[in-house]
Design a protein around this motif. Structure first.
Motif, PDB file in Angstrom:
ATOM      1  N   ASP A  93       0.947  -1.229  -0.134  1.00  0.00           N
ATOM      2  CA  ASP A  93      -0.038  -0.006   0.132  1.00  0.00           C
ATOM      3  C   ASP A  93       0.795   1.311   0.159  1.00  0.00           C
ATOM      4  N   PRO A 114      -5.420   6.720  -1.974  1.00  0.00           N
ATOM      5  CA  PRO A 114      -6.261   5.396  -1.636  1.00  0.00           C
ATOM      6  C   PRO A 114      -6.882   4.626  -3.217  1.00  0.00           C
ATOM      7  N   ARG A 123      -3.644   3.204  -4.636  1.00  0.00           N
ATOM      8  CA  ARG A 123      -3.166   2.012  -3.827  1.00  0.00           C
ATOM      9  C   ARG A 123      -3.973   0.751  -4.048  1.00  0.00           C
TER      10      ARG A 123
END
Length: 559
Positions: free
Chosen positions: A217, A368, A371
């Motif tokens: 991540d 986000p 990722r």
């Protein structure tokens, strides 16, 4: 103090080209100039060549442009072309098939893994075979550009100052290029905020001979198989909170901690050859030329290593500029041909910077959405796309630089019936040749070439007369006035004609540039357009002999 020192500088015999910087780009340019018998010098401030891996891989098109000099064969012998990829993500190992692609129009249908240190060593070895040595410990202090030449002031490592007169100067001296600064060329762009660790070392616990990528991540980790100067090249992105402000010292414990944080394998690092922290930048020169000074390689463009494009783009800069400088210096082409270097290569540099920037952001962004794409979507769709040959071919063409074209260049000209590929500006595809075809009437080769690229490997321009409609005297019609500057070859095999976009019963001509690209194409047997092209971009034999610089060898003796 510098002007007073320069006043006492010793003068050296002039050269046609001064190459500043002896990395892969400068060495490749020197190899090309040596092929044409040009008087040049290549200097570098460093006392020794690189012994770290730095750049890791050589693309197909780069191997093609280094074939004629003989360098490519040595690179292939020393490198690894059977590398597989293993993607590690969320405790899964996903094998990726990148290299079984079945591309038939190149002799190098693969990505060759070889350290930059070895690439530089082999390029320098080929220069040594031509009695050319890299002059090390020489620093460029000043550069004066004039209408009829340049004057460079150089300081040797023992402190003495030398003045070198050269017709042209080429800056292959990297991201902090002195040539670029002295020529007054801006270097626009910015640095990426991420910090990385780079290391050449040994590692236990990894499958040998494969590229290993670890995606998470917040970070990424790569292991590339090298062999020399160490078994593995490691690249790891530091977490934002762990990022150092500079490129200071890094310890093996630091690197081991990064590996432990990003890999679920019990990998043990040891025996590092070289380790450093570093930051990446994306910058480009606002122009590739200022008068008689040129820029190539990292002096003209720097970017992330995504896609293994940096060193390859620099070497191909050299391949584009080298023959143009050589022919202009020799008097075999008008000086205007040098204007086409920036026009052709600057768009390539911009495209590479854009592509690597998008790829870099895709694997490093902390947003986000990115990722999720990096760790969940990409591991699913990438293997599926690459499971199809068409997908692998697309990926290969995108990275190998075989698809780069100069169709918009003034050196690309089309005659009647020339819309079929390869078109003017395109790379000439490679293909096997029979022993009965592909040789000129003058028997310039002791043995018949076995491939189309081998046929057009000799310095100069090559004219391919395709089909059986050409008269016995077409060769003389073309070469009259240009001597050995243009070599004529007849191709008649059905398969060869088909792959060149010529029908089995058709007739066409393709004029191939010294760098293996189609310059002019026309259907039929009319030579009017060809002669107009030759008259624009070549100088007749009589004019060449009257204006050729002293010491420049005529073409036949170079070959």
């Amino acid at each position: 103090m510098l002007p007073a020192v320069i006043d006492k500088a010793e003068n050296s015999p002039g050269v046609e080209v001064l190459v500043v910087g002896a990395g892969p780009t400068g060495l490749a340019l020197a190899v090309e100039l040596a092929r044409y018998g040009i008087r040049f010098r290549i200097i570098d401030q460093a006392l020794d060549r690189a012994h770290e891996s730095r750049a890791l891989a050589i693309q197909s098109r780069t191997l093609e442009v280094l074939t004629a000099s003989g360098v490519a064969a040595d690179l292939v012998e020393a490198g690894n072309r059977a590398v597989q990829v293993r993607m590690h993500v969320r405790h899964r190992v996903i094998p990726l098939l990148l290299f079984n692609i079945g591309v038939s129009d190149t002799a190098f249908p693969y990505l060759l893994f070889l350290s930059q240190a070895e690439t530089e060593r082999l390029l320098a070895a080929h220069l040594a075979l031509r009695a050319v040595a890299v002059e090390r410990g020489l620093e460029l202090l000043a550069l004066r550009l004039g209408g009829d030449g340049t004057v460079a002031t150089i300081r040797h490592d023992d402190g003495h100052i030398e003045t070198v007169h050269a017709s042209y100067v080429v800056g292959c001296d990297g991201a902090h290029s002195t040539v670029r600064q002295l020529a007054g060329i801006e270097f626009e762009g910015s640095a990426y905020p991420q910090a990385f660790v780079l290391a050449d070392l040994e590692a236990e616990g990894l499958e040998a001979g494969a590229v290993h990528t670890f995606l998470s991540d917040h970070s990424l980790l790569f292991f590339f198989p090298l062999g020399r100067p160490a078994t593995w090249r490691l690249i790891a992105m530091r977490a934002p909170a762990d990022a150092p402000s500079g490129e200071g010292e890094v310890t093996l414990a630091d690197v081991q901690a990064l590996v432990d944080a990003h890999s679920d394998l019990p990998i043990r690092l040891h025996d590092p050859v070289w380790m450093t922290n570093f930051h990446l930048q994306n910058r480009g020169a606002t122009q590739y030329r200022s008068g008689r000074a040129f820029l190539a390689g990292d002096a003209a463009h720097i970017h992330s290593p995504a896609g293994a494009q940096g060193m390859n783009t620099g070497i191909q800069d050299a391949a584009n500029l080298g023959w143009k400088l050589a022919l202009a210096v020799r008097g075999d082409a008008p000086a205007a041909i040098l204007d086409t270097y920036e026009a052709e290569r600057a768009p390539v540099g911009r495209a590479v910077r854009h592509f690597t920037d998008r790829a870099f952001l895709a694997v490093t962004s902390s947003s986000p959405v990115t990722r999720v794409f990096r760790t969940r979507v990409m591991p699913r769709i990438l293997p599926l796309a690459l499971s199809f040959r068409a997908g692998r071919r697309f990926a290969f063409r995108s990275l190998s630089e075989l698809g780069i074209t100069y169709r918009g260049s003034v050196l690309a000209s089309a005659g009647a019936g020339s819309r079929r590929a390869p078109r003017p500006g395109d790379r000439l595809p490679d293909m096997p040749l029979t022993r009965q075809q592909g040789t000129a009437r003058t028997r310039i080769h002791a043995l018949a070439p076995t491939s189309l690229h081998a046929l057009v490997a000799a310095p100069g321009w090559h004219l391919l007369l395709c089909g059986r409609g050409w008269t016995a005297y077409a060769d003389e019609d073309v070469t009259a006035g240009f001597g050995q500057l243009v070599r004529v070859h007849r191709l008649s095999q059905k398969q060869t004609l088909g792959r060149l976009g010529v029908g089995a019963r058709g007739t066409a001509l393709l004029l191939v540039r010294p760098d293996g690209r189609v310059a002019y194409r026309s259907g039929g047997v009319d030579l009017t357009g060809l002669h107009a092209y030759l008259d624009q971009w070549m100088v007749t034999a009589a004019s060449r002999e009257s204006s050729r610089p002293a010491g420049v060898v005529p073409f036949p003796n170079v070959w």
